[in-house]
Motif scaffolding. Structure first.
Motif, PDB file in Angstrom:
ATOM      1  N   GLY A  20      -3.348  13.485   9.984  1.00  0.00           N
ATOM      2  CA  GLY A  20      -2.304  14.120  10.888  1.00  0.00           C
ATOM      3  C   GLY A  20      -1.014  13.713  10.254  1.00  0.00           C
ATOM      4  N   LEU A  21      -0.849  13.127   9.186  1.00  0.00           N
ATOM      5  CA  LEU A  21       0.507  12.831   8.454  1.00  0.00           C
ATOM      6  C   LEU A  21       1.227  13.619   7.863  1.00  0.00           C
ATOM      7  CD1 LEU A  21      -0.981   9.746   6.529  1.00  0.00           C
ATOM      8  CD2 LEU A  21      -0.088   9.467   8.716  1.00  0.00           C
ATOM      9  N   ARG A  22       2.592  13.752   8.264  1.00  0.00           N
ATOM     10  CA  ARG A  22       3.498  14.965   7.899  1.00  0.00           C
ATOM     11  C   ARG A  22       4.377  14.236   6.607  1.00  0.00           C
ATOM     12  NH1 ARG A  22       5.680  17.724  13.287  1.00  0.00           N
ATOM     13  NH2 ARG A  22       3.567  18.402  14.214  1.00  0.00           N
ATOM     14  N   ASP A  45       0.775  -1.131  -0.008  1.00  0.00           N
ATOM     15  CA  ASP A  45       0.137   0.089  -0.069  1.00  0.00           C
ATOM     16  C   ASP A  45       0.963   1.233   0.018  1.00  0.00           C
ATOM     17  OD1 ASP A  45      -2.380  -1.033  -0.167  1.00  0.00           O
ATOM     18  OD2 ASP A  45      -2.777  -1.052   2.080  1.00  0.00           O
ATOM     19  N   TYR A  46       0.166   2.420  -0.606  1.00  0.00           N
ATOM     20  CA  TYR A  46       0.888   3.559  -0.311  1.00  0.00           C
ATOM     21  C   TYR A  46      -0.269   4.663  -0.570  1.00  0.00           C
ATOM     22  CZ  TYR A  46       0.451   3.505  -5.572  1.00  0.00           C
ATOM     23  OH  TYR A  46       0.182   3.151  -6.726  1.00  0.00           O
ATOM     24  N   LEU A  47       0.053   5.812  -0.151  1.00  0.00           N
ATOM     25  CA  LEU A  47      -1.066   6.803  -0.037  1.00  0.00           C
ATOM     26  C   LEU A  47      -1.855   6.841  -1.300  1.00  0.00           C
ATOM     27  CD1 LEU A  47       0.345   9.686   2.364  1.00  0.00           C
ATOM     28  CD2 LEU A  47      -1.390   8.036   2.704  1.00  0.00           C
ATOM     29  N   GLY A  48      -1.006   7.140  -2.412  1.00  0.00           N
ATOM     30  CA  GLY A  48      -1.782   7.566  -3.991  1.00  0.00           C
ATOM     31  C   GLY A  48      -2.795   6.244  -4.052  1.00  0.00           C
ATOM     32  N   ARG A  49      -2.265   5.075  -4.061  1.00  0.00           N
ATOM     33  CA  ARG A  49      -3.303   3.925  -4.185  1.00  0.00           C
ATOM     34  C   ARG A  49      -4.537   3.825  -3.290  1.00  0.00           C
ATOM     35  NH1 ARG A  49      -2.482  -1.570  -5.522  1.00  0.00           N
ATOM     36  NH2 ARG A  49      -0.165  -1.492  -5.342  1.00  0.00           N
ATOM     37  N   TYR A  92     -10.590   4.951  -2.848  1.00  0.00           N
ATOM     38  CA  TYR A  92     -11.774   5.427  -2.491  1.00  0.00           C
ATOM     39  C   TYR A  92     -11.999   7.053  -2.868  1.00  0.00           C
ATOM     40  CZ  TYR A  92     -10.846   1.806   0.979  1.00  0.00           C
ATOM     41  OH  TYR A  92     -10.692   0.661   1.734  1.00  0.00           O
ATOM     42  N   GLY A  93     -11.506   7.343  -4.168  1.00  0.00           N
ATOM     43  CA  GLY A  93     -12.023   8.446  -4.724  1.00  0.00           C
ATOM     44  C   GLY A  93     -11.480   9.935  -4.029  1.00  0.00           C
ATOM     45  N   VAL A  94     -10.492   9.931  -3.234  1.00  0.00           N
ATOM     46  CA  VAL A  94      -9.956  11.125  -2.416  1.00  0.00           C
ATOM     47  C   VAL A  94      -8.689  11.568  -3.063  1.00  0.00           C
ATOM     48  CG1 VAL A  94     -11.653  10.491  -0.562  1.00  0.00           C
ATOM     49  CG2 VAL A  94      -9.220   9.624  -0.464  1.00  0.00           C
ATOM     50  N   ARG A  95      -8.420  12.456  -2.399  1.00  0.00           N
ATOM     51  CA  ARG A  95      -6.795  13.065  -2.665  1.00  0.00           C
ATOM     52  C   ARG A  95      -6.059  12.768  -1.485  1.00  0.00           C
ATOM     53  NH1 ARG A  95      -7.989  19.160  -2.648  1.00  0.00           N
ATOM     54  NH2 ARG A  95      -9.711  18.686  -1.288  1.00  0.00           N
ATOM     55  N   VAL A  96      -4.642  12.622  -1.907  1.00  0.00           N
ATOM     56  CA  VAL A  96      -3.517  12.427  -0.820  1.00  0.00           C
ATOM     57  C   VAL A  96      -3.551  13.154   0.106  1.00  0.00           C
ATOM     58  CG1 VAL A  96      -1.001  12.028  -0.668  1.00  0.00           C
ATOM     59  CG2 VAL A  96      -2.238  10.938  -2.536  1.00  0.00           C
ATOM     60  N   SER A  97      -3.908  14.384  -0.103  1.00  0.00           N
ATOM     61  CA  SER A  97      -3.783  15.576   0.893  1.00  0.00           C
ATOM     62  C   SER A  97      -4.857  15.242   1.757  1.00  0.00           C
ATOM     63  CB  SER A  97      -3.852  16.646   0.286  1.00  0.00           C
ATOM     64  OG  SER A  97      -5.284  17.088  -0.522  1.00  0.00           O
ATOM     65  N   ASP A  98      -6.154  14.745   1.332  1.00  0.00           N
ATOM     66  CA  ASP A  98      -7.144  14.583   2.245  1.00  0.00           C
ATOM     67  C   ASP A  98      -6.747  13.559   3.275  1.00  0.00           C
ATOM     68  OD1 ASP A  98      -9.022  16.270   0.949  1.00  0.00           O
ATOM     69  OD2 ASP A  98      -9.592  14.462  -0.590  1.00  0.00           O
ATOM     70  N   LEU A  99      -6.115  12.340   3.107  1.00  0.00           N
ATOM     71  CA  LEU A  99      -5.670  11.270   3.549  1.00  0.00           C
ATOM     72  C   LEU A  99      -4.756  11.783   4.623  1.00  0.00           C
ATOM     73  CD1 LEU A  99      -5.142   8.255   1.383  1.00  0.00           C
ATOM     74  CD2 LEU A  99      -7.014   8.690   3.037  1.00  0.00           C
ATOM     75  N   LYS A 100      -3.633  12.770   4.344  1.00  0.00           N
ATOM     76  CA  LYS A 100      -2.690  13.241   5.219  1.00  0.00           C
ATOM     77  C   LYS A 100      -3.226  14.074   6.420  1.00  0.00           C
ATOM     78  CE  LYS A 100       1.283  14.296   3.520  1.00  0.00           C
ATOM     79  NZ  LYS A 100       2.436  14.947   2.489  1.00  0.00           N
ATOM     80  N   ARG A 101      -4.257  14.935   5.730  1.00  0.00           N
ATOM     81  CA  ARG A 101      -5.131  15.901   6.761  1.00  0.00           C
ATOM     82  C   ARG A 101      -5.768  15.201   7.930  1.00  0.00           C
ATOM     83  NH1 ARG A 101      -7.123  18.648   3.164  1.00  0.00           N
ATOM     84  NH2 ARG A 101      -9.465  18.245   3.226  1.00  0.00           N
ATOM     85  N   TRP A 102      -6.647  14.305   7.240  1.00  0.00           N
ATOM     86  CA  TRP A 102      -7.378  13.428   8.212  1.00  0.00           C
ATOM     87  C   TRP A 102      -6.921  12.590   9.310  1.00  0.00           C
ATOM     88  CZ3 TRP A 102     -10.254  11.162   3.164  1.00  0.00           C
ATOM     89  CH2 TRP A 102     -10.882  12.196   2.828  1.00  0.00           C
ATOM     90  N   GLY A 127      -0.115  -2.364   8.980  1.00  0.00           N
ATOM     91  CA  GLY A 127      -0.943  -2.630   9.977  1.00  0.00           C
ATOM     92  C   GLY A 127      -1.545  -1.174  10.504  1.00  0.00           C
ATOM     93  N   GLN A 128      -0.803   0.062  10.102  1.00  0.00           N
ATOM     94  CA  GLN A 128      -1.287   1.100  10.559  1.00  0.00           C
ATOM     95  C   GLN A 128      -2.672   1.665  10.081  1.00  0.00           C
ATOM     96  OE1 GLN A 128       1.373   4.173   8.818  1.00  0.00           O
ATOM     97  NE2 GLN A 128      -0.030   6.167   9.528  1.00  0.00           N
ATOM     98  N   ARG A 129      -3.348   2.223  11.073  1.00  0.00           N
ATOM     99  CA  ARG A 129      -4.819   2.421  10.897  1.00  0.00           C
ATOM    100  C   ARG A 129      -5.156   3.705  10.548  1.00  0.00           C
ATOM    101  NH1 ARG A 129      -8.771  -1.561  11.516  1.00  0.00           N
ATOM    102  NH2 ARG A 129     -10.341  -0.318  12.903  1.00  0.00           N
ATOM    103  N   LEU A 130      -5.727   3.861   9.079  1.00  0.00           N
ATOM    104  CA  LEU A 130      -6.180   5.059   8.557  1.00  0.00           C
ATOM    105  C   LEU A 130      -7.719   5.487   8.534  1.00  0.00           C
ATOM    106  CD1 LEU A 130      -3.901   5.125   5.380  1.00  0.00           C
ATOM    107  CD2 LEU A 130      -3.334   6.127   7.648  1.00  0.00           C
TER     108      LEU A 130
END
Length: 517
Positions: free
Chosen positions: A429-431, A408-412, A417-427, A438-441
Motif C-alpha cells: 500500500g505504498l504511494r 535500502d531502496y525499493l529498486g534494490r 527478490y526478483g519482483v517489480r517495484v510496482s509489486d512492492l508498492k501494491r503489496w 525499520g519499516q516492515r515490508l
C-alpha cells in the motif's frame, strides 16, 4: 590444451549443423585417415571462406527481422498488460457506456447465441453490457495484443481442457487471470497464467523451489487448473459458480449463497461476493463475447511468431543455463526464456527423480540432441570454472516479511527478490518510493533468498548503480553469463540493466559497468 581443442570442435560441429540447416551451405568434408591417431592432414574440399567460420557467433541474423523479433519478445515479457486487466476487473463500476457501434439489440442477439452454445449463463443484463462496451471503447489496443498472444497459448489450453472434459471457453479465464503472462504475479502472490496461490499449486502438483516455479509452466499449470476447475464444478454443479469459487475460494461462494437467502444464480449472489469476484465473471463473459465476435468488431487474428507445435522438449541430463544454451545453439536467450518461463533464475537444475525439460524450437532440437554429450561436457567445464557458488536448491516460502535497513531502496529490494517495484508498492500500500529504516515490508519472492543477519547485511548495502562501480573489458569468448560468474551477487539481468543492453551479443573491447558487492 586438450579441452580447448574439444571446445573448438564442439562449437564447430554445432555451427556446421546450424549453417547447413539455416543457409544450406554445401560443405563436404573428405578424410583419408584418422588425423587424431596418425597425425595426417585432413583433405577438405575448397569452399568460399566465411569469417570465423568455426564459431557459432559467426552466424548472422537478418537485421530487420531481428528488430521485429525484439519488439515481439518485448510484448511477450511486458507485464503492463496484466496490470491493466487486473485493475479493470477490480475497479468495474458497471456505469452506462456510450458506444453506438454496438446497438443493444445486436448485443442481445449475440449473447443469446453464446448462451445457447456454451454452458455459461450469458443472458443479457445492463451490467454485462456496460463491461463489454467499456472494453470495446477503452481497451481496444490491449484486446488486440491479447488476441495475438492467444494464438500461441489457446491451442495448449484447449488440449488440456478437452482432456478433462471441461468447456473449451474456459480458456478465456486465463485472460482475466493473467492477461496471458506466464510470470504474472498478483498483489497477494498468486502466480502464472492461471494465478495459483502457493498452497493451492502444491495441492495440484505444481512444484515451487529456488530454481523452479511450475505455476509459470504453461502446460503443467493448465493441467492443474483443469483439475481444480473440475473439482469446483463437481462441488457446485454450475460453471458460473465454479469460476467465482476459482477466484475467491469455495467458502466465499457458499457464504454469498447463504447471505442471499439460498440463491444459486451468480447474478443474484454477486452483491454478496468480494469486490474483486463481483467483477470477475462479467469480465470473463465480456472477454468471451469479444473474442468470439472479434472479426465483427474489427479485430485481426494475427498468426503468432511461432506456435507450440513448432517446439519440442529435451529432458536435461545435467544442470544447464539458458545463457549456455543460447551461446551453443545460437537461439536468442529471450526466446528460450519465453519457451521456459518456469525456471526462475534461467537455470535448469538436474535433480534426482525430477523430469526437468528444456523446450526448444524444432529446428534446434536435432542439433542439441545430436551433440548432447559434447554440450554437457562443455557445460560441466563451465560450471567447474565458476567463481561463485550457484544458489542452493530449496523449497520457496509463500511470503516473507522484510525489515528495511540503512541504504535500502525499493529498486534494490525488488531486484534482490526478483519482483517489480510496482509489486512492492501494491503489496504494501505504498504511494511513494520513500522508505523508513525499520519499516516492515511484505514480499512474495520470485528468486531464492537468505535471511541475513544485520551484521552481514551491512556489507551488501552499496548502491548497485551509483555506488562502488568497476569497469570490465569484454574479451573474446566472453558471454553475459560467464562475466556474471566473475562477480559475486551479479546476474545477467543486472549487467544488461546497468549497461542498457537489450540482447546478448557482446563485442571484444566493449566496456561494461559492474557494481561491486
Amino acid at each position: 590444451m586438450a579441452f580447448r581443442f574439444f571446445k573448438i570442435l564442439l562449437i564447430f560441429n554445432i555451427g556446421l549443423c546450424l549453417s547447413q540447416a539455416q543457409e544450406s551451405i554445401p560443405i563436404q568434408l573428405t578424410q583419408d585417415k584418422d588425423t587424431l591417431v596418425d597425425g595426417m592432414v585432413q583433405s577438405v574440399k575448397a569452399v568460399e571462406a566465411i569469417k570465423d567460420s568455426t564459431s557459432i557467433k559467426a552466424l548472422a541474423d537478418n537485421e530487420l527481422a531481428a528488430k521485429f523479433d525484439e519488439k515481439w519478445f518485448e510484448e511477450l515479457y511486458n507485464n503492463a498488460l496484466f496490470d491493466t486487466i487486473y485493475k479493470s476487473v477490480t475497479e468495474l463500476t458497471f456505469e452506462e457506456v456510450d458506444y453506438p457501434e454496438l446497438p443493444t439489440d445486436t448485443l442481445k442477439a449475440r449473447l443469446k447465441e453464446l448462451d445457447a452454445r456454451t454452458p455459461f449463463n450469458v443472458e443479457y443484463n445492463p451490467a454485462l453490457e456496460s463491461v463489454i462496451k467499456s472494453y470495446l471503447k477503452h481497451r481496444r489496443k490491449s484486446i488486440q495484443k491479447l488476441i495475438t498472444l492467444s494464438g500461441f497459448y489457446f491451442p495448449m489450453f484447449e488440449r488440456e481442457l478437452d482432456n478433462h472434459n471441461i468447456p473449451l471457453e474456459i480458456k478465456y479465464l486465463a485472460i482475466v487471470e493473467s492477461a496471458l503472462k506466464p510470470k504474472a504475479k498478483s498483489r497477494v502472490g498468486a502466480t502464472g497464467l492461471w494465478q495459483f496461490m502457493f498452497s493451492t499449486g502444491k495441492i495440484y502438483g505444481l512444484d515451487v523451489s529456488s530454481y523452479v516455479d511450475e505455476r509459470s509452466d504453461p502446460l503443467k499449470s493448465t493441467e492443474a487448473a483443469a483439475k481444480y476447475l473440475s473439482k469446483l464444478y463437481e462441488i457446485f454443479g454450475d460453471w458460473d459458480l465454479a469460476l467465482a469459487a476459482y477466484n475467491s475460494g469455495p467458502g466465499n461462494v457458499s457464504k454469498a449463497i447463504r447471505r442471499s437467502g439460498g440463491y444459486k444464480n451468480y447474478w443474484n449472489i454477486r452483491h454478496n461476493l468480494p469486490r474483486e469476484t463481483a467483477g470477475y465473471l462479467p469480465a470473463f463473459l465480456a472477454n468471451m463475447y469479444i473474442f468470439e465476435f472479434a472479426e465483427e468488431h474489427g479485430f485481426k487474428k494475427i498468426k503468432p511468431e511461432f506456435a507450440l507445435v513448432e517446439t519440442d522438449t529435451v529432458r536435461v541430463k545435467h544442470m544447464i543455463t539458458l545463457d549456455q544454451v543460447s551461446e551453443l545453439t545460437g537461439t536468442p536467450v529471450e526466446k528460450l526464456q519465453f519457451l521456459n518461463p518456469s525456471y526462475k533464475l534461467d537455470i535448469i537444475p538436474f535433480i534426482k527423480d525430477e523430469n526437468y525439460v528444456l523446450r526448444l524450437p524444432r529446428d534446434v532440437v536435432g542439433t542439441f540432441v545430436n551433440n548432447e554429450e559434447a554440450i554437457y561436457a562443455f557445460v560441466k567445464e563451465e560450471f567447474a570454472k565458476r567463481e561463485k557458488p550457484l544458489p542452493k536448491f530449496f523449497n520457496a516460502n509463500d511470503r516473507i516479511r522484510y525489515t528495511v535497513r540503512s541504504g535500502d531502496y525499493l529498486g534494490r529490494i525488488a531486484r534482490n527478490y526478483g519482483v517489480r517495484v510496482s509489486d512492492l508498492k501494491r503489496w504494501n500500500g505504498l504511494r511513494s518510493n520513500n522508505l523508513k529504516i525499520g519499516q516492515r515490508l511484505t514480499v512474495y519472492p520470485r528468486r531464492p533468498y537468505a535471511q541475513a543477519s544485520n551484521a552481514s547485511s551491512k556489507k551488501t548495502t552499496t548502491n548497485p548503480i551509483t555506488g562502488d562501480i568497476t569497469t570490465y573489458t569484454v574479451r573474446s569468448g566472453d558471454s553475459l553469463w560467464s562475466i556474471s560468474q566473475k562477480f559475486p551477487g551479479v546476474s545477467v539481468q543486472n549487467i544488461k540493466e546497468w549497461n542498457g543492453i537489450s540482447g546478448t551479443k557482446l563485442k571484444p573491447g566493449m566496456k561494461l559497468k559492474i557494481s561491486k558487492s
